[in-house]
Design a protein around this motif. Structure first.
Motif, short mmCIF file in Angstrom:
data_model
loop_
_atom_site.label_atom_id
_atom_site.label_comp_id
_atom_site.label_asym_id
_atom_site.label_seq_id
_atom_site.Cartn_x
_atom_site.Cartn_y
_atom_site.Cartn_z
N ILE A 97 7.09 15.85 4.37
CA ILE A 97 7.37 14.56 3.74
C ILE A 97 6.57 13.51 4.52
N PRO A 98 5.64 12.84 3.84
CA PRO A 98 4.67 12.00 4.58
C PRO A 98 5.29 10.87 5.39
N VAL A 99 6.45 10.36 4.97
CA VAL A 99 6.99 9.19 5.67
C VAL A 99 7.87 9.57 6.86
N LEU A 100 8.08 10.87 7.06
CA LEU A 100 8.89 11.30 8.20
C LEU A 100 8.00 11.83 9.31
N ARG A 140 3.43 11.30 12.50
CA ARG A 140 3.61 11.54 11.07
C ARG A 140 2.56 12.56 10.60
N LYS B 5 16.70 5.65 5.31
CA LYS B 5 15.45 5.65 6.08
C LYS B 5 14.28 6.09 5.18
N LEU B 6 14.52 7.18 4.45
CA LEU B 6 13.47 7.69 3.56
C LEU B 6 13.09 6.65 2.51
N ARG B 9 11.17 3.66 4.05
CA ARG B 9 9.78 3.98 4.42
C ARG B 9 8.94 4.26 3.17
N ASN B 10 9.57 4.86 2.17
CA ASN B 10 8.81 5.17 0.95
C ASN B 10 8.31 3.92 0.24
N ARG B 13 5.03 2.82 1.53
CA ARG B 13 3.91 3.77 1.49
C ARG B 13 2.75 3.15 0.75
N GLU B 296 5.57 16.26 -4.00
CA GLU B 296 6.50 16.10 -2.88
C GLU B 296 7.94 16.43 -3.30
N MET B 300 10.49 19.23 -1.88
CA MET B 300 11.87 18.89 -1.45
C MET B 300 12.88 19.78 -2.18
#
Lengths: 228, 406
Positions: A97-100, A140, B5-6, B9-10, B13, B296, B300
Motif C-alpha cells: 500500500i503506497p501510503v504506508l 514508504r 490514517k490510510l 494519507r490517501n 497522494r 491496490e 487489499m
C-alpha cells in the motif's frame, strides 16, 4: 498432512462464447513444508491455479481443500476471512500500500486480524529484521527498490502466521541479484520455520532452486518432480 | 485509527486533484451560502420594512375586525386590557391605533384617504413618524388638533404644509365624522400607497373625529425576537377574552409570505442546479480515485481486507475532503456576507425604482444568520457523500482477480 489438495480442477473462461480452457482437471497435493514451483509457459494456467488455490477465483469444476476446508463451501466474506488467517500472498509487483511505510504495510494484515497494536509493531519489526530491512522500516514503498519491496511483501505474507505462502512470479520484476536474495530468503524461511511456499515462475534460476517443480502445459500437469 | 490514517494519507497522494475537488466544494458552499444570505437578507428587509416598521409582528383586534375592517369592529381600550397586552416577555412595546377611511379635501381636490390615529409616544417604537418627517414637525400630544400626511398627499390635493385639510367620513355607529385640521408636516414611508393616502392624527384627535372615544381598532406589538412570536401569540390568546383576535404577521400578510416563499423556491431551483454540478464533479473525482487504485484494492482484498473496510476507507477520504471544503467554504462566505450585511449593495437606476415601487428600500442587505451557512455546508457535504455512494459501493464489490488485472 496435506496443506493443499486439489481434485479435478477445471477452469474455463468465456464458457458461453469462445471457451478458453485454463485448467483441465488438475489434481495436486502440497504437503506442509514444501517449497514448490509451479512452472510452465505463458498461458499454461499457473496464475489461474494459484488464484483458485487461494480462493481468489472459483473453479468451473473440481474442489480445493486447504487445511481440511473445502473452499467451495465458503461465502465471499468467509473466503476473505480465510485468506486473512490462512494464506500469505506475494504478488509480482506493487504488492504494497503506497501510503504506508514498510512496518505499517507488514502490520496491516495483523491489524486486519485484530491483533493488539503492540504485538503488530513488535512482530512487524522482527519480520523486517528477518528479511534484512531493519534500517528501512519507516520507508514508504516508493523509497524502496523492487527487491526491497518484495521482501516487505514476504514479511507481510508471513505476518499473519499463514498455513502457506503463495507467490505469483515474485521475481518477475527483479534483477538477478535481487531475485537471488529473495529466493535465498524464502528458502531460509522454508527451512527454519517449515513454512510452505508455492510459487509460480518461469525464471530458470528460481526453478533450479525449487525442491518440487510442477510443470503445467495447456492447463494440465505435465510433470511433477521432487528434488533433493 | 488505521482507517483514518490510510484515508488521510490517501487524500494527499494526489494533492492537485484533492485541492481541485476541495476548491469545487469551497466554491459551491461559498456561492450557495452567499446567495442564500442575500435572499434571506432581502426577505428580512421586506419583512422589516412592512412588518417591523408599520404593522408590527403581532396585532390584537376585536374578533372579526381583520375580515371586516370597520369601526363597528373596534374595541374599548381599558387600562387593564392594555396592561394584559404589555405583560408577555419579549414584548418591547404595544402601539394602540384607530384606523378608518375618509374623504380628504383641499382647496380644489378631494381624495380618499386612510385615517390613522396614533399614540404620539408609543408610535415612535414602530412606524416612528418623527423620523420619517420630510417637512414640518411631529405631534406634541395625543389631543393636538393637526395632521401629518404621506409625502404625496399634498400634491394630490394641491395643498402645502400649513394649509387646512378637510376630512369627511363616517364615525363609530354611523355617526357623521367631519373635521378641519392644519397639515403639520409630511412623512415618507417605503410603501408608495401609504405615501399617497395616509393621514395621521394624534390618537385622541382621531377618536374624537370618528366619534369613537376610548376605542381602538388595533394594538400592534413590537417584539425583541421576531422569530419567537408564537409563544407571545399563544400567551395573548390565553389571557385575552374570546372576543379578541390575536394575529401574527404571517396571518395578516399572506401575500407577503407567499411572495417570499415563491422567491425562495426559485432560489432553490438555482441552488439545485449548483448542487447537481457539484455532485457530478465529485462523482467524476471519486470515480477517478477508485479507478486509479483498482489494482491496490485488488491486493487489499486478496490479503484479506474486508470489503466493508475498503468502503470505509474510501468514504472517510471523501468525508475528509468534503468536511475540509465545507469548513473553508463557511470561513470564506461568512466575512463576505458580513461585509455586505454592514455595507448593503445600493441599487441605482431602474432597479432602484422598481424596488421602491414595491415599497422596499433600494438596497440588497445580506443576512448573517449562522443557520444559512451551516445548512449550506451540510447540504453540500450530504451531496458529496450521496454522489460518492455508488462508486464506493462498486469499489467494495470488486473482484480481486479482475482488479489486479486492471
Amino acid at each position: 498432512m496435506a496443506v493443499i489438495e486439489t481434485t479435478g480442477l477445471t477452469k474455463v473462461y468465456n464458457a458461453d462464447q469462445v471457451p478458453v480452457h485454463a485448467l483441465r482437471g488438475v489434481d495436486l497435493t502440497i504437503e506442509k513444508g514444501e517449497f514448490t514451483a509451479v512452472v510452465g509457459p505463458s498461458g499454461s494456467g499457473k496464475t489461474t491455479l494459484l488464484n483458485i488455490i487461494s480462493g481468489l477465483d472459483e473453479p468451473t469444476e473440481g474442489r480445493t481443500i486447504v487445511q481440511g476446508t473445502d473452499l467451495s463451501t465458503l461465502s465471499d466474506r468467509q473466503l476473505i476471512d480465510f485468506r486473512l488467517h490462512h494464506i500469505g500472498f506475494v504478488f509480482q509487483a506493487y504488492n504494497l500500500i503506497p501510503v504506508l511505510t514498510a512496518i505499517e504495510n507488514v502490520a496491516f494484515v495483523m491489524q486486519m486480524q485484530g491483533r493488539p497494536q503492540k504485538e503488530c509493531n513488535e512482530t512487524s519489526r522482527a519480520l523486517l529484521e528477518e528479511v534484512g530491512l531493519a534500517d528501512k522500516i519507516n520507508k514508504r514503498p516508493s523509497e524502496l527498490s523492487g527487491g526491497q519491496q518484495q521482501r516487505v511483501a514476504v514479511a507481510r505474507a508471513l505476518s499473519s502466521k499463514p498455513d502457506f505462502v503463495l507467490a505469483d512470479e515474485p521475481t518477475a520484476n527483479l534483477d538477478s541479484v535481487s531475485s537471488g536474495e529473495l529466493l535465498d530468503m524464502m528458502l531460509e524461511l522454508n527451512e527454519k520455520e517449515d513454512m510452505t511456499f508455492v510459487f509460480s515462475t518461469h525464471d530458470q534460476r528460481v526453478i533450479d532452486r525449487a525442491r518440487r517443480v510442477v510443470t503445467l502445459v495447456d492447463g494440465k500437469i505435465d510433470k511433477d518432480e521432487l528434488r533433493e | 485509527m488505521l482507517t483514518l490514517k490510510l484515508a488521510w494519507r490517501n487524500i494527499w497522494r494526489n494533492k492537485r486533484r484533492t485541492l481541485i475537488t476541495m476548491t469545487s466544494i469551497v466554491v459551491a458552499v461559498l456561492l450557495s451560502a452567499v446567495m442564500r444570505s442575500m435572499q434571506e437578507g432581502q426577505y428580512d428587509d421586506m419583512i422589516k420594512s412592512t412588518v417591523g416598521t408599520f404593522s408590527g409582528y403581532i396585532q390584537v383586534h376585536a374578533d372579526g375586525y381583520w375580515d371586516n375592517q370597520t369601526l363597528e369592529n373596534s374595541f374599548a381600550a381599558t387600562d387593564s386590557l392594555l396592561q394584559t397586552m404589555r405583560n408577555p416577555n419579549n414584548v418591547t412595546a404595544v402601539i394602540p391605533r384607530i384606523e378608518s377611511f375618509a374623504l380628504g379635501a383641499g382647496k380644489q381636490q378631494s381624495r380618499p384617504v386612510m385615517i390613522m390615529g396614533i399614540d404620539v409616544e408609543a408610535e415612535r417604537n414602530l412606524s416612528n413618524p418623527q423620523q420619517r418627517l420630510q417637512k414640518g414637525t411631529y405631534f406634541q400630544s395625543n389631543d393636538e388638533n393637526a395632521v401629518l400626511v404621506g409625502r404625496d398627499v399634498l400634491q394630490r390635493l394641491n395643498m402645502q404644509v400649513g394649509d387646512s385639510l378637510v376630512l369627511l367620513g363616517q364615525g363609530f355607529r354611523g355617526m357623521s365624522a367631519t373635521g378641519l385640521y392644519p397639515v403639520k408636516g409630511t412623512v415618507s414611508f417605503p410603501n408608495p400607497e401609504m405615501n399617497k393616502s395616509l393621514v395621521m392624527l394624534p390618537l385622541r384627535t382621531a377618536q374624537n373625529f370618528l366619534a369613537a372615544d376610548g376605542r381602538l381598532t388595533s394594538v400592534a406589538f413590537k417584539v425583541d425576537d421576531p422569530g419567537a412570536i408564537n409563544p407571545i401569540i399563544q400567551h395573548l390568546r390565553t389571557k385575552l377574552p374570546d372576543n379578541y383576535e390575536v394575529m401574527g404577521w404571517r396571518e395578516m400578510m399572506p401575500s407577503l409570505v407567499q411572495s417570499i416563499e415563491a422567491d425562495r423556491g426559485s432560489g432553490y431551483i438555482i441552488l439545485g442546479v449548483l448542487y447537481m454540478v457539484v455532485g457530478f464533479g465529485i462523482l467524476g473525482t471519486v470515480l477517478m480515485m477508485i479507478t486509479e487504485r483498482t489494482y491496490e484494492f485488488g491486493i487489499m482484498l486478496s490479503v484479506g481486507t474486508p470489503r466493508g473496510k475498503i468502503a470505509r476507507i474510501l468514504s472517510i477520504e471523501i468525508l475528509f475532503i468534503a468536511l475540509l471544503g465545507s469548513a473553508i467554504g463557511i470561513l470564506i462566505s461568512l466575512p463576505v456576507a458580513w461585509y455586505f450585511h454592514l455595507n448593503p449593495i445600493h441599487l441605482t437606476g431602474d432597479m432602484a425604482a422598481v424596488t421602491e415601487s414595491y415599497g422596499l428600500q433600494p438596497i440588497i442587505p445580506f443576512s448573517v444568520d449562522p443557520s444559512i451557512f451551516l445548512s449550506q455546508a451540510v447540504i453540500i457535504l450530504g451531496i458529496t457523500l450521496l454522489f460518492s455512494l455508488i462508486p464506493v459501493f462498486n469499489a467494495s464489490k470488486l473482484n480481486p482477480v479482475e482488479a489486479m488485472r486492471s
